[in-house]
Design an enzyme around this catalytic site. Structure first.
Site, PDB file in Angstrom:
ATOM      1  N   ASP A 199       0.808  -0.968   0.038  1.00  0.00           N
ATOM      2  CA  ASP A 199       0.060   0.046  -0.027  1.00  0.00           C
ATOM      3  C   ASP A 199       0.995   1.274   0.012  1.00  0.00           C
ATOM      4  O   ASP A 199       2.017   1.486   0.579  1.00  0.00           O
ATOM      5  CB  ASP A 199      -0.960   0.012   1.188  1.00  0.00           C
ATOM      6  N   GLU A 263       1.750  -0.522  -4.967  1.00  0.00           N
ATOM      7  CA  GLU A 263       0.890   0.404  -5.567  1.00  0.00           C
ATOM      8  C   GLU A 263       1.818   1.806  -5.535  1.00  0.00           C
ATOM      9  O   GLU A 263       1.772   2.574  -4.563  1.00  0.00           O
ATOM     10  CB  GLU A 263      -0.210   0.626  -4.309  1.00  0.00           C
TER      11      GLU A 263
HETATM   12  C1  NOJ Z   1      -4.424   2.993  -0.741  1.00  0.00           C
HETATM   13  C2  NOJ Z   1      -5.458   1.938  -0.641  1.00  0.00           C
HETATM   14  O1  NOJ Z   1      -5.784   1.365  -1.750  1.00  0.00           O
HETATM   15  C3  NOJ Z   1      -6.853   2.531  -0.259  1.00  0.00           C
HETATM   16  O2  NOJ Z   1      -7.793   2.050  -0.294  1.00  0.00           O
HETATM   17  C4  NOJ Z   1      -6.298   3.269   1.248  1.00  0.00           C
HETATM   18  O3  NOJ Z   1      -7.509   4.135   1.578  1.00  0.00           O
HETATM   19  C5  NOJ Z   1      -5.030   4.250   1.213  1.00  0.00           C
HETATM   20  N1  NOJ Z   1      -4.079   3.556   0.309  1.00  0.00           N
HETATM   21  C6  NOJ Z   1      -4.551   4.220   2.549  1.00  0.00           C
HETATM   22  O4  NOJ Z   1      -4.212   3.079   3.152  1.00  0.00           O
END
Ligand code: NOJ
Length: 520
Positions: A199, A263
């Site tokens: 993440d 990500e």
């Molecule tokens: C990216 C995640 O995909 C999202 O769902 C989340 O709210 C934020 N990061 C914070 O962790």
């Protein structure tokens, strides 16, 4: 030999919405195990589970309160172990979602840090005194648009949170944070977890001097900045790469090697490429320029051309069209027209590299309007830039027609179900012309090497309507318009057609897509 994820098909399961095994209206790990035969039938190689760790669920698991556990609402450690063990003989690996940028406010580390500046946990987080004249220490903004800082009244210091105040950011300048995460990685790898989706992978390290982010400019990608700021100091720091070199060594020390999928919310192809390092950082990095591209031939082809041009030799691109944070591809790319979704699935599954499908992509699930009274997502609703509430892309999997869509026996699932009379797995399994049958065929051709996922991408033609490219010895043609388009294709076998009769007399129909194999 390549690793499974190089050219593999990964399927994102939003756990709370995939399959409810115990009738409480919330999807769970045991439910996923019940549906493994479906995923294996579909041709999936890896399953990425949205957050599974204990959490007060202010952000549905992206606020972790225990990195070594399983959220009781989703099941037990035994359920997770069963899922991993049952997936393995079906040829599927299980990836977890790791959230290293921030913890939950409820995490014992943060609770200890709140005791005061002298607590040994304090420096696990980012603290700063008020800025000149009082107020937040700098101009950084949280995802919702407000300041990324919240005052801790008892110490008079602010703590940093890039997301909700309930998600304090960890201080990656402190080596102890790195050591704790090394242990977390190993803990899960030792339990057979095949890897992590990481993440906020671009954002772990912030500017040590806490300098203000500069204003975004017109040249910036609309999604790159945050509420008018270009995130050069609050994220995207070069030091983040040290973390991935270190994690890569850990992941590669396992047999089979574990996979790191970032990500990577960056929009410059060279910045994206940097996350692969010299083959010594992330194995896979999400390509958000592709996901946010307009759904037309020139825009999509440009992203692919630039990505391919920037990635280092041997790096495996990642293609995805939906996830739990954005509107689903049918609603966003295809303007709600399911008849266009075949073109999207053909693209996703034929571009060389790894494809990540979001649950429901394969049947063309669309966004569901979730009434405000039933909304669950705090961040989406609070977004002043009008991002659609994320709940609409998180609704239960549509397995079959019926009140709970085959997802649950509960009278009220945790989020409302979509139109499963029209769109469901059971009906599409029976229909050779369905999106589900198309996706399955595409994935099986990838497995057989007929669509060479490791092949070279060659742009053949890009026009207003048509995009034609070669992948290894296969040729793909996609018509991204409402009008038929004449197309010249090699004389090979027609391996895939997005719908029966998509190609007739040398004309590719509106939103039609075909894959032609090697001429004999
Ligand atoms: C990216 C995640 O995909 C999202 O769902 C989340 O709210 C934020 N990061 C914070 O962790």
């Amino acid at each position: 030999m390549g690793q499974w994820w190089q050219g593999g098909a990964i399927y994102q399961v939003y756990v709370r919405s995939f399959m409810d095994s115990d009738g409480d209206g919330v999807g769970d790990l045991a439910g996923i195990t019940q549906r493994l035969d479906y995923l294996s039938w579909l041709g999936i190689d890896g399953i990425w589970l949205s957050p599974t760790m204990p959490s007060p669920n202010e952000d549905w698991g992206y606020d972790v309160s225990d990195y070594l556990g399983v959220d009781p609402a989703l099941g037990t450690m035994g359920d997770l172990e069963d899922l991993i063990a049952e997936a393995r003989p079906r040829g599927m690996a299980v990836l977890l979602d790791l959230v290293p940028n921030h913890t939950s406010r409820e995490h014992p580390w943060f609770q200890a840090a709140l005791r005061g500046p002298d607590d040994p946990h304090r420096d696990l987080y980012v603290w700063a005194p008020p800025g000149p004249g009082g107020g937040p220490p700098n101009n950084w903004l949280a995802a919702g648009g407000g300041p990324a800082w919240t005052l801790d009244p008892s110490s008079g210091q602010y703590y940093l949170h890039q997301f909700l105040p309930a998600q304090p950011d960890l201080n990656w300048w402190n080596p102890e944070v790195g050591e704790r995460f090394d242990d977390i990685l190993r803990w899960w790898f030792d339990r057979g977890v095949a890897g992590f989706r990481i993440d906020v992978a671009h954002g772990l390290v912030k500017d040590a001097l806490l300098r203000d982010d500069p204003p975004a400019s017109e040249d910036d990608h609309p999604m790159a900045g945050r509420h008018g700021l270009r995130r050069v100091y609050s994220a995207n720091r070069p030091e983040v790469h040290d973390i991935y070199r270190r994690w890569r060594r850990i992941a590669d020390s396992y047999d089979p090697a574990r996979v790191l999928l970032g990500e990577t919310w960056v929009f410059d192809p060279h910045q994206l490429a940097a996350f692969y390092g010299d083959g010594d950082e992330l194995h896979l990095a999400f390509n958000f320029s592709f996901l946010f591209s307009d759904f037309n031939a020139p825009c999509l082809a440009r992203v692919v051309r630039e990505t391919m041009g920037a990635l280092p030799e041997g790096a495996c691109p990642v293609w995805t069209g939906s996830n739990h944070d954005v509107s689903r591809l049918v609603s966003r790319w295809c303007a709600g027209e399911r008849s266009r979704a075949g073109a999207a699935l053909v693209l996703l599954c034929t571009l060389p590299g790894t494809v990540v499908l979001y649950y429901g992509d394969e049947i063309g699930m669309a966004d569901v309007d979730v009434p405000v009274a039933e909304a669950r997502d705090r961040m989406g609703l609070g977004d002043p830039e009008g991002q659609p509430p994320r709940d609409r892309a998180r609704t239960p999997m549509q397995w079959e027609a019926g009140p709970g869509c085959g997802f649950t026996s509960a009278p009220r699932p945790w989020l409302p179900v979509g139109d499963c009379l029209q769109v469901n797995v059971a009906d599409q399994r029976e229909d050779p012309g369905s999106l589900l049958s198309l996706t399955r065929r595409l994935l099986s051709l990838r497995r057989d090497g007929m669509i060479p996922t490791g092949g070279r991408y060659e742009e053949v033609a890009v026009g207003d309507r048509l995009w034609v490219y070669g992948v290894g010895e296969a040729t793909v043609a996609v018509n991204l318009s409402d009008e038929g388009a004449p197309v010249e294709l090699p004389d090979g076998p027609l391996l895939v057609s997005s719908s029966p009769g998509a190609l007739e007399d040398g004309v590719l129909g509106p939103w039609g897509a075909v894959v032609v194999g090697r001429p004999s």
